[in-house]
Design an enzyme around this catalytic site. Structure first.
Site, short mmCIF file in Angstrom:
data_model
loop_
_atom_site.label_atom_id
_atom_site.label_comp_id
_atom_site.label_asym_id
_atom_site.label_seq_id
_atom_site.Cartn_x
_atom_site.Cartn_y
_atom_site.Cartn_z
N LEU A 113 -0.19 -15.56 -6.59
CA LEU A 113 -1.12 -15.49 -5.46
C LEU A 113 -2.49 -14.96 -5.89
CD1 LEU A 113 1.23 -14.20 -2.62
CD2 LEU A 113 0.52 -16.55 -3.11
N GLU A 114 -2.50 -14.00 -6.80
CA GLU A 114 -3.79 -13.47 -7.26
C GLU A 114 -4.58 -14.54 -8.00
OE1 GLU A 114 -2.85 -8.67 -7.65
OE2 GLU A 114 -3.21 -9.86 -9.46
N GLY A 174 4.74 -15.10 -5.85
CA GLY A 174 4.68 -13.65 -6.00
C GLY A 174 3.27 -13.17 -6.28
N VAL A 175 3.16 -11.94 -6.76
CA VAL A 175 1.86 -11.30 -6.94
C VAL A 175 0.97 -12.08 -7.91
CG1 VAL A 175 0.68 -9.21 -7.69
CG2 VAL A 175 2.82 -9.04 -6.42
N HIS A 201 -15.70 7.71 10.95
CA HIS A 201 -16.00 6.48 11.67
C HIS A 201 -17.41 6.01 11.30
CE1 HIS A 201 -16.22 3.57 14.93
NE2 HIS A 201 -17.43 4.07 15.22
#
Length: 467
Positions: A186-187, A182-183, A445
């Site tokens: 992974l972080e 999960g978060v 842009h």
């Protein structure tokens, strides 16, 4: 001492509620168990982890990309103690800022453990000095959450750790096993993988980030594999042993097969968090919990005791700091007699890996399950001039809109600075904009946000311009 409002817990939900209540003229106090304000987020969560994520990303860019940019560096290395020192300074500055805000807004702060001893009374076992008994017309329970640490994983805070201990590792590990894709897993896995640690992620489900859109899971895993992270999907951990200088983790496939062992410097448990309601005296105040230990609240965040509210990680919903903040403001304004509103569908979710993941609204899987007719438009960052210039080519933006009305139902992003980009999608969805509306807006842009415009064009009928 009598207050209009007493808040137990000073995380983002609690301290923001205190500020808003004070702004509205309520005599307010906040009780914090530790000697620093800010809760998990500021002290051992959001802020310190982002500090380390940024530091590790700088090192990784120097190691992997600088030469191609024409920048020469010799003797590149990691000074982990300095990295931790800087992280701690960031935390101290942020916590100090919250302390200043309490003084500025004349919120009384009590450092100690608060326990409700009756409907309108709380006893504070002060960290220093004599215990205090306070009374109030209203209360907010904002005590947050703690990491889930099953007994079988033998959490010892030494070699078998949670995110709390991982934030203070002062030597780059050779290898780390992370239980949970999960978060949080992974972080922190990203932090150490960038610094040179061999990271193995064990996930019971068939993909990482199982609650997010499937395309996001695929894109992020593809990118993280390139940093050297190994993924063991559809695997379960059957045993964890923490020794003096290493951890041994035994795992096997969910559908059987031979168990195998990974020996690493650390095993990081990142399988989720549980609401923290220990020793708060909620039963004495008539506050009920559900079968998952969460405080039961109605649509106005009132508990079963009408003058006691609860917010953040102790109640239903995603465990997100900004969700808690919204709820804190909501409750303060409700107590003051206003009629605030929260649209939980429009609270964004972010993963601060690199590339970042950001999402708001419904996933494609949720729309399919609900039988909603929708259109999907995608645009890859590798087709974007700004991304090519910065060498951030991983990821994509996906816009989901209603097949008939064209209203934007969900936006899912994997790529550079998507944590900041998602706010545009939230704003548009707040006003029920269509994909056509997003596609017609002029985007500067070259910018990363052009990917959102292009995905919206694709969702309106395969009109993307640059693919």
């Amino acid at each position: 001492m009598q207050y209009d409002l007493i808040i137990i817990g000073s995380g983002p939900g609690g301290y923001v509620a205190a500020i808003r209540a004070a702004q509205l003229g309520l005599k307010t106090a906040i009780i914090e168990r530790y000697n620093a304000l800010g809760g998990t987020c500021l002290n051992v969560g959001c802020i310190p982890s982002k500090a380390l994520l940024d530091s590790s990303e700088h090192y990784h860019a120097a190691h992997e990309k600088f030469a191609e940019h024409g920048i020469k560096i010799s003797n590149l290395g990691v000074d982990m103690p300095q990295m931790i020192k800087r992280k701690n300074e960031v935390v101290a500055q942020t916590v100090g800022g919250v302390q200043f805000l309490m003084k500025k807004n004349k919120v009384d702060v009590f450092y100690g453990h608060g326990t409700l001893t009756g409907p309108n009374e709380v006893k504070v076992a002060m960290n220093e000095g004599e215990d205090q008994t306070l009374t109030a017309k209203n209360f907010i329970v904002a005590t947050g959450s703690k990491p889930i640490t099953p007994a079988m994983m033998n959490y010892d805070k030494n070699r078998v750790i949670t995110s709390t201990e991982a934030l203070n590792i002062d030597k780059v590990p050779g290898r780390m096993v992370i239980v949970g894709g999960g978060v949080i897993g992974l972080e922190l896995g990203s932090v150490f993988a960038r610094l040179g640690t061999q990271v193995d992620v064990v996930e019971f489900q068939d993909r990482i980030l199982p609650t997010m859109d499937g395309d996001c899971s695929k894109e992020l895993m593809r990118a993280l594999k390139k940093t050297g992270i190994n993924f063991h999907l559809k695997h379960k951990v059957t045993d964890v042993k923490g020794l003096k200088t290493k951890a041994k983790v035994t795992l096997e496939k969910n559908d059987g097969g031979e168990p195998f062992e990974i020996e690493a410097d650390y095993c990081l448990i990142a399988i989720g968090r549980r609401p923290y309601t220990d020793n708060l005296g909620l039963d004495k105040a008539g506050v009920e919990l559900d079968d998952r230990g969460r405080v039961i609240v109605d649509d106005h965040l009132r508990t079963s005791a009408s003058h006691i509210f609860a917010i953040g990680d102790v109640v239903r919903g995603a465990m997100l700091a900004h969700k808690a903040e919204e709820e804190g403001v909501f409750v303060a304004e409700t107590i003051a007699g206003q009629q605030p509103h929260i649209d939980y569908n429009l609270i964004p979710n972010v993963v601060y890996t690199w590339p970042e993941v950001a999402a708001v609204g419904q996933t494609e899987e949720e729309l399919k399950a609900a039988g909603v007719a929708y259109k999907a438009g995608k645009f890859p960052f590798k087709a974007l001039g700004r991304a090519r210039a910065s060498m951030d080519l991983e990821g994509m933006v996906k816009v989901l809109s209603h097949a008939e009305t064209d209203e934007i139902l969900g936006v899912h992003m994997v790529g550079p600075r998507t944590a900041d980009m998602i706010a545009e999608a939230v704003a548009l969805m707040e006003f029920r904009a269509s994909a056509e509306d997003a596609a017609r807006m002029s985007h500067a842009h070259p910018t990363y946000t052009e990917a959102f415009k292009e995905a919206a064009l694709a969702a309106t009928g395969d009109r993307a311009l640059h693919v």
